[in-house]
Design an enzyme around this catalytic site. Structure first.
Site, short mmCIF file in Angstrom:
data_model
loop_
_atom_site.label_atom_id
_atom_site.label_comp_id
_atom_site.label_asym_id
_atom_site.label_seq_id
_atom_site.Cartn_x
_atom_site.Cartn_y
_atom_site.Cartn_z
N TYR A 297 2.65 -48.53 47.74
CA TYR A 297 2.11 -47.24 48.18
C TYR A 297 3.16 -46.15 48.00
CZ TYR A 297 -0.99 -44.31 51.06
OH TYR A 297 -1.85 -43.34 51.52
N TYR A 341 -4.61 -39.97 44.29
CA TYR A 341 -4.35 -40.26 45.70
C TYR A 341 -5.67 -40.63 46.35
CZ TYR A 341 -3.15 -39.43 50.62
OH TYR A 341 -2.96 -39.56 51.98
#
Length: 388
Positions: A297, A341
């Site tokens: 991430y 995102y």
């Protein structure tokens, strides 16, 4: 430190379908429509129909309720529905929730989804604008009055300490940005397709919250992503090769807050991801040397470095050199810095593609992929593996 033993979830469920909308800056449609498009695409990828679905999992932050998505997709009765808290920290946990439901016999086919207009609508990067009083909001009261109003400013505190503790410069973060954008440049689905960057580009980008530059911060995206989970037995009879959920874990560390855990003894690591790492290694039977691809991430580049260190891929302070040497393929879809995102859900989808052998940046022979969710918050992770 957790003393938990290996759990029994690993190998009992698999991801069998992935689907997404296009990734844009202005979708021109509702978040519900984005969710439905992604769910339908994932079911089609799996060779399943809406009527096969009896479970749904999403994020507490998602604006499209499970029952509304079910109705809009043409699903029937649901026997399981669940939501996971803490923003991007929920990404891998949605898959864990689905796998738990399948393993327990509570549901047979569970779809995980996330959809938002994060660029044309509510922009999380804008920081705190208004919050209803809550217990978890108290922690922010110690940071907001001093000007720490945005996610970038919260991460900058830990990033500065990391550089100081290890005698590094902000160039250390640039290696992550360069690698992500290299893969995004060859991924037609990525927003930054065809646009790689160099360390010089990173150094020339403007400050956002020192020591973070613009190219240390993930982009903002409109879009949706969905994943279909079922039992491994059923998965073997479906359209695509299953991505076996070899391990799934959630983690929260001591003195945990949401992005502002500044009162810990050490700001140079991510204890919540350490909890996840230990459980993933225990359950999967794997270690760093067994992982072929890392999908970590990357809302902010410093936390990618800290994750590598928490998982034991390298020693403390050694992650910048580890990334620069490309010792492990990282974020082969381009990550949230380069592709989109989507609160980490697109990273899970890339892990599935790597296991299937269908990624546009395929790592030859990839059979085990580590995926992580949002850091700085209670988080989660997965090890996905090829069947057999």
């Amino acid at each position: 430190m957790s003393a938990r033993a290996r759990d029994s979830l690993g190998g009992r469920a698999a991801v069998v379908g992935i689907g997404a909308t296009e990734f844009s800056k202005d979708s021109g449609r509702s978040e519900l429509r984005l969710a439905v498009e992604a769910v339908r695409a994932a079911l089609d990828d799996a060779g399943l129909a809406p009527g096969d679905v009896d479970g749904l999992v999403t994020f507490t932050m998602d604006t499209s309720p499970e029952i509304t998505v079910a109705q809009a997709c043409g699903m029937g009765e649901l026997s399981f529905f669940s939501r996971v808290h803490y923003g991007g920290g929920a990404a891998c946990a949605t898959v864990q929730q689905a796998a738990l439901a399948v393993a327990a016999g509570v549901a047979e086919v569970v779809v995980c989804y996330r959809a938002f207009n994060e660029r044309s609508g509510r922009r999380f990067g804008a920081g705190v604008r208004h919050r209803e009083p809550s217990a978890e909001g108290v922690a922010l009261g110690w940071a907001l009055p001093f000007g720490l109003l945005t996610p970038a400013s919260w991460v900058a505190m830990a990033a500065q300490r990391y550089l100081h503790a290890h005698g590094l410069t902000p160039e250390a973060f640039g290696h992550v940005a360069v690698v992500d954008r290299k893969y995004a440049a060859t991924n037609p689905a990525a927003w930054f397709h065809g646009r790689p960057i160099t360390l010089a580009d990173h150094a020339a980008s403007r400050w956002i919250a020192e020591p973070l530059r613009l190219l240390d911060c993930c982009q903002e995206t409109d879009g949706g992503q969905a994943l279909v989970v079922t039992s491994l037995e059923r998965a073997r009879g479906l359209r695509r090769p299953p991505a076996v959920i070899a391990a799934a874990a959630q983690g929260s560390g001591r003195a945990q807050e949401q992005m502002t855990s500044f009162y810990r003894d050490d700001l140079t690591g991510l204890p919540e991801m350490g909890v996840v790492a230990r459980q993933l290694w225990r359950t999967s039977g794997c270690g760093p040397a067994d992982i072929d691809v890392g999908i970590l991430y990357d809302h902010f580049t410093p936390f990618v470095l800290m994750q590598l260190e928490e998982f034991g891929f390298c020693g403390r302070g050694e992650a910048p050199d580890f990334v620069a040497a490309e010792r492990l393929p990282l974020n082969t879809h381009g990550g949230q810095l380069g592709e989109a995102y989507l609160h980490g859900m697109n990273g899970v989808a890339e892990a599935v593609r790597q296991v299937r052998g269908t990624s546009v940046n395929q790592v030859p022979g990839a059979s085990r992929v580590l995926v992580t969710a949002g850091t700085g918050v209670p988080t989660s992770g997965l090890v996905l593996a090829a069947d057999g």
